[in-house]
Design an enzyme around this catalytic site. Structure first.
Site, PDB file in Angstrom:
ATOM      1  N   GLU A 229       0.833  -1.210   0.000  1.00 34.46           N
ATOM      2  CA  GLU A 229       0.000   0.000   0.000  1.00 34.46           C
ATOM      3  C   GLU A 229       0.865   1.257   0.000  1.00 34.46           C
ATOM      4  OE1 GLU A 229      -3.950  -1.530   2.187  1.00 34.46           O
ATOM      5  OE2 GLU A 229      -2.407  -0.873   3.583  1.00 34.46           O
TER       6      GLU A 229
ATOM      7  N   CYS B 251     -11.246   0.451   6.960  1.00 38.09           N
ATOM      8  CA  CYS B 251     -10.751   1.790   7.330  1.00 38.09           C
ATOM      9  C   CYS B 251     -11.392   2.899   6.514  1.00 38.09           C
ATOM     10  CB  CYS B 251      -9.236   1.833   7.185  1.00 38.09           C
ATOM     11  SG  CYS B 251      -8.630   1.206   5.610  1.00 38.09           S
TER      12      CYS B 251
HETATM   13 ZN    ZN Z   1      -8.659   2.856   4.064  1.00 39.29          ZN
END
Ligand code: ZN
Length: 637
Positions: free
Chosen positions: A306, A399
């Site tokens: 990420e 998230c």
């Molecule tokens: Zn996220």
């Protein structure tokens, strides 16, 4: 009493601009930002609350509290989903025109649950309490305890500021007290593997006035870069522990971690003025925005970790571009805007908001992207890491949706600021600004009424109920704007742009009209972005456009269309279903290839056949019709 919003530097802070009270700005029209806030209030918040139950996030806390039996469900940081939803409702509760009453019982029940689950020593983290009670604080690299605490504190700050409700913040402060004992000065030298607590602690300092929280935030920042998280397959950069903040050359590692840390550093700088921190922030910002950002404002090109890629490593199909990273970019740029007053930061807020962030959710606000690619191939593997082909209702790693909810419920806060009796407009949306509660701004003027169709058009009018006197009214002129016209009190006016703003002296202003010309523009990427060499992107104003298979005629497959970059691109009508302005571009069908994967280059043929005009839609509305290919970067040959 005016209500204070998120990120509120104290008087005397090293901040050029000051936020307005949270309830001073109301977005009231049918524009994109105002509509988004209504959808967030009417649908997204309730959706998030339901998902907290379905995902097990609330059950985890009930198990920790001894109210239920069972096993922990979800990711180690599931508590943060609960905290972010509480924070989102908290800002909604303080927004003029907001509506959070329907969540009163949820908030009361959840705060009571947190009080019950919290241990006597202040510890509160359902994963470790339920699943690994003997390993508290034993794995800061992956444990996320301080990250979760940061979100708890931010939720507590929201409720303290909007409703003077103290009980949630008190829960957070008890846990923060335990963390301060353990990791404060003279304690263990360690940092959380996921920055977040730094920015939260500065906000706690602002709310409580207790300097120890600012000092703890500063300590956590200074402890970074000493490799205390230990070795990991992702390397130290992933955790922002590779290099001391003061000497980092640029942005690296996990995009969200990098930008959350940058936000915390900006907050600490705002309160203590340490110039080395500001210099580091400038290096991080420049690196991101000069070589590591997608044209949509998305960030992060590597799925594996990420992370930001190398400079100019920005493949459109492999874009990770997590929604949280674009939200974090808004947070970072907002802080830099406050610190400096420079419009380039507001430009990047606008880019991220109208493209990468807006594209992450459906128009009904109940389905979301985690990853926001800039290209989806026609023959796409459906099971694709964290990148489904269509927006979905929730994620195991959830998230993004509650992060979006807390941003949107406070969106009006980023539209305008004040400084030394002046008013600055950063985001253009129909609404009102209550100057009456902003001491000393505008003289006799108490209300500014803004009308605009932005970003469908670039006409912005501002009318004051009484002459605005004193400082200046500064209107952002985005970097994309090549020409504009300014009218003050009904007469054409000359003004120059400095630091990204047209500055109108406050000498009895009754009305202002700013017209930003918004032609359709085809843009190319920096030549080192090899992945899109020979391609162009369609833009108009702040909007990036995308081509979708659904808009192509007959048998034309998306991959076979090539655009004629020399032909005029035109603004089309507003699409009735999508509610957005369309753009028409002209090109042709790619010449048939010989079917070889790697044919000899000298035999390449130009596109042929009749000119084809196709329709592009704003990127943020892609994926709302039949599944199919999508691309932002369109080849020219
Ligand atoms: Zn996220």
């Amino acid at each position: 009493m005016p209500i204070t919003g998120p990120v509120s530097p104290l008087p005397g802070a090293h901040s050029v601009l000051r936020p307005l009270p949270l309830d001073a700005v109301s977005l009231t029209g049918t524009g994109q930002l105002a509509s988004w806030q209504r959808v967030n209030r009417d649908a997204t918040l309730a959706h998030c609350v339901r998902q907290l139950e379905e995902s097990g996030a609330l059950a985890n806390l009930r198990i920790a509290a001894g109210l239920e039996s069972g096993v922990f469900r979800g990711f180690v940081f599931a508590d943060s989903d609960v905290y972010k939803v509480l924070e989102a409702i908290g800002w909604e509760a303080g927004r003029a025109g907001g509506g959070a009453e329907m969540f009163d019982s949820f908030v009361d029940d959840t705060v009571a649950l947190l009080q019950t689950a919290q241990q006597d020593d202040g510890y509160l983290d359902s994963f470790f309490q339920v699943a690994k009670p003997d390993e508290k604080f034993a794995d800061l690299r992956w444990g996320h305890e301080l990250y979760c605490l940061g979100h708890l504190l931010q939720a507590g700050v929201a409720w303290q500021r909007t409703r003077a409700r103290t009980d949630l913040l008190e829960v957070g402060l008890r846990f923060a007290g335990l963390v301060g004992q353990r990791f404060g000065a003279g304690g263990v030298d360690a940092v959380c593997g996921h920055p977040e607590i730094e920015t939260a602690l500065v906000e706690v300092y602002r709310v409580t006035g207790q300097r120890r929280w600012l000092e703890l935030a500063h300590r956590f920042i200074d402890l970074r870069g000493h490799r205390s998280v230990g070795e990991d397959r992702f390397g130290y950069g992933y955790f922002q522990d590779h290099e001391p903040v003061r000497t980092v050359p640029g942005a690296t590692g996990h995009s969200v971690r990098q930008l959350y840390l940058a936000a915390g550093v900006a907050d600490v700088y705002a309160e203590n003025g340490d110039p080395e921190l500001l210099a580091a922030l400038e290096r991080i910002w420049s690196d991101v925005h000069r070589s590591k950002m997608y044209v949509t404002g998305g960030l992060g090109s590597r799925h594996r970790d990420e992370a930001f890629g190398d400079p100019f490593e920005l493949p459109p199909d492999r874009a990770y571009s997590e929604t949280c990273a674009a939200i974090a970019s808004v947070q970072f740029n907002w802080r830099m805007l406050l610190l400096t007053g420079e419009g380039r930061f507001a430009d990047e807020i606008e880019r991220a908001l109208y493209n990468a962030v807006a594209g992450s959710t459906t128009s009904d606000g109940t389905a979301f992207f985690y990853s926001n690619p800039l290209q989806v191939r026609t023959h796409r593997d459906g099971a694709h890491e964290q990148a489904p082909a269509r927006r979905v209702g929730w994620y195991d790693c959830a998230c993004c949706p509650p992060n979006l909810a807390r941003l949107v419920s406070s969106l009006q806060h980023y539209a305008a600021t004040t400084a030394a009796g002046s008013l600055q407009l950063h985001l253009y949306e129909t609404g009102t600004i209550d100057l009456g509660g902003v001491g000393g701004v505008g003289g006799a003027a108490t209300v500014a009424r803004i009308r605009t169709g932005y970003p469908v058009d670039g006409v912005v009018t501002i009318e004051f109920d009484a002459p605005f006197t004193g400082g200046e009214v500064a209107l952002r002129v985005p970097a994309w704007a090549e020409s504009w016209r300014l009218t003050v009190n009904g007469e054409a006016a000359a003004a120059t742009v400095s630091a990204g703003y047209l500055r109108v002296p406050g000498a009895g202003i009754r009305s202002i009209e700013l017209v930003l010309d918004m032609p359709v523009r085809l843009r190319r990427a920096h030549p080192q972005v090899d992945a899109v060499r020979g391609c162009v992107v369609v833009t108009r104003g702040p909007l990036v456009y995308a081509l979708e298979q659904a808009d192509l005629p007959g048998s034309l497959v998306l991959e076979d269309f090539v655009v004629d970059a020399a032909a005029d691109a035109e603004l089309g009508p507003v699409d009735a279903d999508l509610g957005v302005p369309l753009v028409r571009i002209t090109g042709a069908r790619r010449a048939p290839d010989p079917g070889e994967l790697y044919p000899v280059a000298s035999g390449a043929r130009s596109p042929g056949g009749d000119a084809i005009t196709v329709t592009a839609v704003p990127y943020y509305r892609w994926g709302n019709r039949a599944p199919g290919g999508m691309r932002v970067w369109i080849p020219t040959s």
